[in-house]
Design a protein around this motif. Structure first.
Motif, short mmCIF file in Angstrom:
data_model
loop_
_atom_site.label_atom_id
_atom_site.label_comp_id
_atom_site.label_asym_id
_atom_site.label_seq_id
_atom_site.Cartn_x
_atom_site.Cartn_y
_atom_site.Cartn_z
N VAL A 492 10.51 3.79 -12.33
CA VAL A 492 10.55 4.27 -10.94
C VAL A 492 11.35 5.57 -10.85
CG1 VAL A 492 11.81 3.77 -8.82
CG2 VAL A 492 10.07 2.21 -9.60
N ASP A 500 2.31 7.28 -11.08
CA ASP A 500 2.66 5.88 -10.88
C ASP A 500 2.07 5.03 -11.99
OD1 ASP A 500 3.85 6.76 -8.62
OD2 ASP A 500 2.73 5.48 -7.24
N ARG A 505 3.19 0.44 -8.68
CA ARG A 505 2.29 0.12 -7.57
C ARG A 505 2.60 -1.26 -6.99
NH1 ARG A 505 1.68 3.98 -5.38
NH2 ARG A 505 0.31 2.83 -3.99
N TRP A 507 5.40 -2.73 -7.00
CA TRP A 507 6.66 -2.57 -6.24
C TRP A 507 6.40 -1.88 -4.91
CZ3 TRP A 507 9.10 2.15 -5.10
CH2 TRP A 507 10.36 2.02 -4.52
N ALA A 508 5.55 -0.84 -4.94
CA ALA A 508 5.28 -0.10 -3.70
C ALA A 508 4.61 -1.01 -2.67
CB ALA A 508 4.40 1.11 -3.98
N HIS A 509 3.81 -1.96 -3.16
CA HIS A 509 3.14 -2.87 -2.23
C HIS A 509 4.00 -4.08 -1.88
CE1 HIS A 509 -0.68 -0.85 -2.03
NE2 HIS A 509 -0.71 -0.73 -3.34
N THR A 510 5.16 -4.22 -2.54
CA THR A 510 6.00 -5.38 -2.30
C THR A 510 7.22 -5.04 -1.47
OG1 THR A 510 5.33 -6.24 -4.44
CG2 THR A 510 7.24 -7.26 -3.44
N MET A 511 7.68 -3.79 -1.64
CA MET A 511 8.91 -3.32 -1.02
C MET A 511 9.02 -3.77 0.44
SD MET A 511 9.90 0.69 -0.92
CE MET A 511 11.41 1.35 -0.25
N ASP A 512 10.17 -4.31 0.76
CA ASP A 512 10.54 -4.69 2.13
C ASP A 512 9.87 -5.94 2.68
OD1 ASP A 512 12.43 -2.84 2.50
OD2 ASP A 512 11.29 -1.51 3.81
N VAL A 513 8.60 -6.15 2.41
CA VAL A 513 7.94 -7.25 3.11
C VAL A 513 7.43 -8.35 2.18
CG1 VAL A 513 7.24 -6.06 5.19
CG2 VAL A 513 5.87 -5.82 3.15
N GLY A 514 7.68 -8.24 0.90
CA GLY A 514 7.11 -9.22 -0.02
C GLY A 514 5.72 -8.79 -0.40
N ASP A 516 2.00 -8.01 -0.78
CA ASP A 516 0.82 -8.08 0.05
C ASP A 516 -0.39 -8.26 -0.88
OD1 ASP A 516 0.28 -5.62 -1.08
OD2 ASP A 516 0.75 -4.46 0.70
N TYR A 518 -2.57 -6.34 -1.90
CA TYR A 518 -2.75 -5.26 -2.87
C TYR A 518 -1.82 -5.44 -4.07
CZ TYR A 518 -5.45 -3.14 0.85
OH TYR A 518 -6.39 -2.91 1.82
N THR B 31 -3.60 10.10 -11.76
CA THR B 31 -3.53 9.36 -10.51
C THR B 31 -4.50 9.91 -9.48
OG1 THR B 31 -1.74 10.79 -9.85
CG2 THR B 31 -1.15 8.68 -10.81
N GLN B 42 -0.13 9.62 -2.35
CA GLN B 42 0.43 10.71 -3.13
C GLN B 42 -0.49 11.46 -4.07
OE1 GLN B 42 -0.30 8.08 -4.41
NE2 GLN B 42 1.40 7.13 -5.44
N LYS B 78 9.19 2.80 2.59
CA LYS B 78 8.02 2.22 1.95
C LYS B 78 6.83 3.18 2.05
CE LYS B 78 5.34 -1.90 1.49
NZ LYS B 78 4.71 -3.09 1.98
N GLU B 79 6.09 3.27 0.95
CA GLU B 79 5.00 4.23 0.85
C GLU B 79 3.96 4.08 1.97
OE1 GLU B 79 3.36 4.91 -3.23
OE2 GLU B 79 1.54 4.41 -2.13
N ASP B 80 3.59 2.83 2.26
CA ASP B 80 2.61 2.58 3.32
C ASP B 80 3.05 3.18 4.64
OD1 ASP B 80 1.23 1.17 1.53
OD2 ASP B 80 1.60 -0.81 2.39
N SER B 245 15.59 -7.24 3.75
CA SER B 245 14.32 -7.95 3.76
C SER B 245 14.53 -9.42 3.39
CB SER B 245 13.34 -7.29 2.79
OG SER B 245 13.91 -7.16 1.52
N GLN B 249 13.39 -12.54 5.73
CA GLN B 249 12.53 -13.62 5.25
C GLN B 249 13.21 -14.97 5.37
OE1 GLN B 249 11.21 -12.17 1.40
NE2 GLN B 249 10.26 -10.43 2.42
N TYR B 265 12.61 -5.37 11.03
CA TYR B 265 12.26 -6.56 10.25
C TYR B 265 11.71 -7.65 11.15
CZ TYR B 265 14.24 -4.46 6.16
OH TYR B 265 14.47 -3.61 5.11
N PHE B 268 8.07 -7.02 11.23
CA PHE B 268 7.41 -7.56 10.04
C PHE B 268 7.22 -9.07 10.16
CE2 PHE B 268 9.40 -4.06 7.21
CZ PHE B 268 8.35 -3.23 7.49
#
Lengths: 549, 383
Positions: A492, A500, A505, A507-514, A516, A518, B31, B42, B78-80, B245, B249, B265, B268
């Protein structure tokens, strides 16, 4: 070459000092330079931290008690891993247990599940208010239901459990590699002497497997010290969480580097203890290991053994993977297809860096391992090479940024080389452990014989030692490949922006919310990437049970 | 057979050497293929570290030259959540943006390590204290965006090294199945009450928001009070979990019915259909209010793309940039006139509806060190 035989009894413990010219001491140290340099940089960084800072850091963390607790946690994790991984390997390689081929394929796949994702899965399943509890509650028609174990799920016990479950493949791979090579005639001879299957296992098979079990166990044990993701999710305090606190809350790379060196010292102590425990023993055997192996017939225990495999498979693979797959149902097939197709760039990135790291680490480990094998002892190069495994990935990543920019700025921004470099530092230890375990089963005088017959040292190594240690080394490569493939914390930091890898990836889809859906899809890709080379190795290598020499 | 394996390994090695040496600087190409996914923003080729800076671009700074720039944004979000902003910016300016996401502290240390050879153009962080610390090390460029004028002064660095973009508040989240609304705490200081024994969770000192929150208590109430408060909380059975987080949870599952965390949060957990409610603590007449913290954006010192970076800052502070930043997790726009509209989740207030203390984030950032010294061991996660 395979049929080289010796007049001496097949199984003996040798203490020979082969006088074969080998990589000199200086050469060995040069080879360990890739690890020595970052380590030196860590020392240099640590010197920048004030002694009181480090000292209060240790005292405040309650270092003494903390270390004892972590040591206990690590031992617990190791016991779980050995209890799951070693019998699994033996059952699929040597017995007539039903489904042995499938379970043989499945063995190393849990490695593809990043341990912190595994921990998340077990928390969502087992935590109070989690799926198990709500499920039981609705089954019993109550509004809430609580099993009385939250104190056990969280803290060192739960952490040990998760670390052990996901550490089992380390043991599996090492033991499986060793079993491939194990000369069945030894067991046959013991049987011929009238020993029952249990005695044969205890007095022949088990001692021969000892180096491999030790190598796998050591990886799990040390990993428990170094891991951050699992222990923080399972709410266990370890030495690494203290390092993280210094790094993250105190913004002090110096202090974190200094405390990481304490971890390195611990790993060195363990390596020395391991060395003492195994002694300089070599578990060698004559070269007829390729004969058809007689399967141990389990008789009425077959189905019990099968149940064990199902249980081990469920804990390490089916449950975590199933939970992730259940997430996938939130996506339509076309969404999933488009998403997976979109990941191909990341797959390629991951493959490149993992291949670079694993091959470089294997090369170094073979050089140092061969030298250690010839001399019967590892020496400082071996210790040095294994130190990097103890450095938390975040600390290593940040230090490598400083180091490469200061020494070799050209390297920074070249992910294949830079990440390959980082992976060598991090994973030279497991690789060397695997290589040494593989070599421990090769008699040293076979190489001498080849040399005496006029073969050059390289030819002797490749054509004599290679085939004998081959399966073990191939399994070792796979292990290192997988470790590189799923490395997150250093990646990272060190990846150039936009580069990436699959774990990044996830981690990017898990960060903060657990995780998902993806994240689940990417994890699935990772499992496939791990599975393919393993199945290829299994198909091409000797099949422990069926092949004949 | 082994020769086959050896051969395969050699072949792989050869391919790698080719991959490593043949294409030394176009690593981002890998990528590019991933671009179609809507959630990934990105993949544009990574900036060539060795490329000669385009002399024309340096000289003229025309719009065309700006469009050639590839902007590297280090983002602690977070990227999203960043992707919509990045897409809108690329659409608007034709400047390609490559995100490098990471945890705030990791990115901060990375910028420090790269200080002689910066690879980031823009630094976007969730931790204002960290931004202030980088500013004090001289690693952030001074830039006063014309769009920053309307951002409340407290959310901007006095020397304009960082600018608050959006904000978040410090809240209590409760699990409504475990805590009846009538029994819900109204103040963070209620949580030391035996009534809430073993019910509270909060994040460890590793969270920037925890450090800022405690730094606020420290500067307004004093060291003794703050240390005693945390000791009382822990004596009352409060659990220290690693991150915000984890707290959210734990509340969502009902494992810890009350959590001290940031407001989004709640969004979320609500989206996950957890039975949660959001409480704005200390809102009464004589109360202190609750802390609102900014996410900040800065231009990194020494960047070769300073103009493109400044445009990014401008854009993030424009209504067109504020909307994509705030709709997903309902953080507060810091530029007036942006409405969340239908994206607003029930229970979330706007920044004007929150009673909040006026704070000096520079002062808080300085107090953070003391907070870590005093409370680091108390607020380390784990058992």
């Amino acid at each position: 070459m395979r049929d080289v035989e010796r007049a001496t009894p097949a199984f003996m413990v040798m203490r020979s000092r082969a006088r074969v010219p080998s990589l000199g001491a200086v050469g060995a140290l040069l080879v360990s330079l890739p690890v020595a340099l970052p380590l030196g940089y860590l020392v240099w960084l640590a010197l920048g931290a004030s002694v009181p800072e480090l000292w209060t850091g240790l005292v405040r963390a309650g270092a003494g008690m903390l270390m004892l607790r972590v040591a206990l946690m690590a031992t617990g994790a190791t016991l779980v891993a050995v209890a799951l991984g070693a019998p699994w390997a033996w059952l699929v390689a040597r017995t007539d247990v039903p489904g042995r081929r499938v379970f043989g394929w499945l063995g190393p796949l849990p490695l593809a599940i990043p341990p912190y994702v595994g921990a998340l899965v077990y928390i969502t399943l087992l935590a109070p208010g989690g799926m198990l509890h709500t499920g039981l509650a609705s089954l019993l028609g109550r509004s809430t239901f609580a099993l009385p174990y939250p104190g056990v799920l969280y803290g060192p016990v739960g952490a040990a459990g998760v670390l052990g479950v996901f550490g089992a493949p380390y043991v599996f791979l090492n033991v499986h590699g060793a079993l491939q090579r194990l000369d069945p005639s030894l067991e046959d001879a013991a049987r011929g002497l009238g020993l029952g299957p249990v005695r044969v296992f205890r007095s022949v098979t088990l001692p021969l497997l000892r180096p491999a079990i030790f190598a796998g166990a050591l990886l799990v044990w040390v990993y428990a010290w170094v891991d951050w993701g699992v222990v923080s999710l399972m709410r266990a305090r370890t030495f690494t969480t203290v390092v993280r606190t210094y790094l993250i809350a105190g913004f002090s790379l110096s202090a974190a580097a200094g405390l990481s060196l304490v971890l390195v010292a611990i790993v060195w102590c363990v390596l020395i203890v391991q060395h003492r425990a195994l002694g300089r023993a070599r578990y060698t055997q004559a070269g007829r290991g390729r004969r058809a192996t007689r399967q141990t017939s389990l008789g009425r225990w077959r189905w019990l053994a099968f149940a064990f495999l199902v249980l081990a498979g469920a804990l390490t693979l089916f449950i975590p993977l199933g939970t992730l797959l259940a997430q996938l149902t939130k996506l339509s097939i076309s969404e999933l297809g488009a998403f997976l197709l979109g990941q191909r760039g990341y797959v390629w990135n991951s493959l490149q860096v993992a291949l670079a790291g694993s091959l470089a680490a294997l090369g170094l480990a073979c050089l140092v391992g061969l030298r250690a094998w010839r001399r019967g002892t590892g020496g400082p190069a071996s210790l040095l090479l294994q130190a990097g495994y103890a450095v938390p990935g975040t600390v290593l990543g940040l230090s490598l940024v400083g180091l490469t920019l200061a020494v070799l700025p050209w390297l920074y921004g070249r992910p294949v080389l830079l990440l390959g470099f980082a992976y060598v530092v991090l994973f030279a230890a497991p690789t060397l452990q695997g290589v040494r375990a593989a070599l421990a089963q090769v008699p040293a005088n076979m190489e001498e014989a080849a040399r005496a017959l006029g073969r050059g040292p390289l030819v002797a190594a490749v054509r004599v030692v290679g085939p004998l240690a081959g399966p073990g080394i191939a399994a070792t490569w796979l292990l290192t490949f997988v470790l590189c493939l799923r490395e997150l914390s250093a990646t990272v930091i060190l990846r150039p922006a936009g580069f990436d890898t699959l774990p990044v990836r996830i981690w990017a889809h898990t960060m903060d919310v657990g995780p998902d859906p993806y994240a689940a899809a990417v994890a699935l890709l990772l499992v496939v990437l791990v599975g393919v080379p393993w199945v290829v190795l299994l198909a091409r290598g000797p099949r422990g049970v069926t092949s004949t020499g | 057979m082994y020769r086959n394996i050896l051969g395969t390994l050699c072949l792989m090695l050869a391919i790698l050497v080719l991959a490593a040496c043949g294409t030394p600087t176009t690593t981002g190409n890998g990528t590019d293929a991933a671009k179609p996914t809507p959630t990934t923003a990105q993949p544009s080729p990574e900036p060539d570290p060795e490329a000669d800076p385009d002399p024309e671009a340096e000289a003229t700074q025309s719009d065309a030259a700006l469009e050639d720039a590839e902007l590297v944004v280090y983002s602690a979000r977070k990227e999203d959540l960043m992707a919509p902003l990045v897409e809108a910016f690329e659409e608007e300016t034709d400047i390609d943006v490559t995100l490098k996401s990471g945890k705030p502290a990791e990115l901060q240390l990375l910028v420090q390590q790269e200080k002689d050879d910066p690879r980031a153009d823009v630094y976007f962080t969730t931790d204002a204290g960290g931004a202030q610390s980088l500013a004090e090390q001289g690693l952030l460029e001074v830039y006063e965006s014309p769009n920053a004028e309307k951002v409340p002064a407290e959310f901007k660095a006095p020397d304009n090294t960082w600018t608050g973009v959006i904000g978040r508040s410090r809240n209590i989240i409760i699990n409504t199945e475990r805590i009846k609304p009538a029994d819900a705490p109204k103040s963070i200081f209620d949580l030391t009450d035996p009534k809430y024994k073993n019910q509270v969770a909060l994040a460890s000192i590793e969270e920037g928001s925890v450090r800022l929150w405690l730094a606020w208590l420290l500067t307004t109430r004093g060291e003794d009070f703050t240390v005693q408060y945390i000791k009382d909380l822990k004596a009352n059975g409060a659990k220290v979990l690693a991150e915000n987080s984890d707290v959210a949870q734990a509340v969502g599952r009902g494992e810890a019915p009350i959590g001290i965390t940031n407001h989004y949060y709640y969004v979320f957990e609500k989206r996950d259909n957890s039975p949660v409610a959001l409480i704005y603590p200390d809102q009464g007449a004589g109360d202190t209010g609750t802390l609102v913290m900014p996410l900040t954006v800065s231009v990194v010192k020494g960047t070769e793309h300073a103009d493109a970076a400044k445009r990014f800052v401008d854009f993030a502070l424009s209504p067109a940039g504020q909307a994509p930043l705030t709709t997903q997790e309902n953080e507060f726009p810091l530029v007036p006139g942006v409405d969340l509209g239908a994206a607003k989740v029930e229970g979330v207030r706007t920044i004007d509806q929150i009673k909040r203390p006026k704070v000096d984030f520079k002062e808080l950032a300085d107090a953070e060190k003391r907070v870590v010294e005093l409370l680091g061991p108390e607020l380390t996660a784990g058992e």
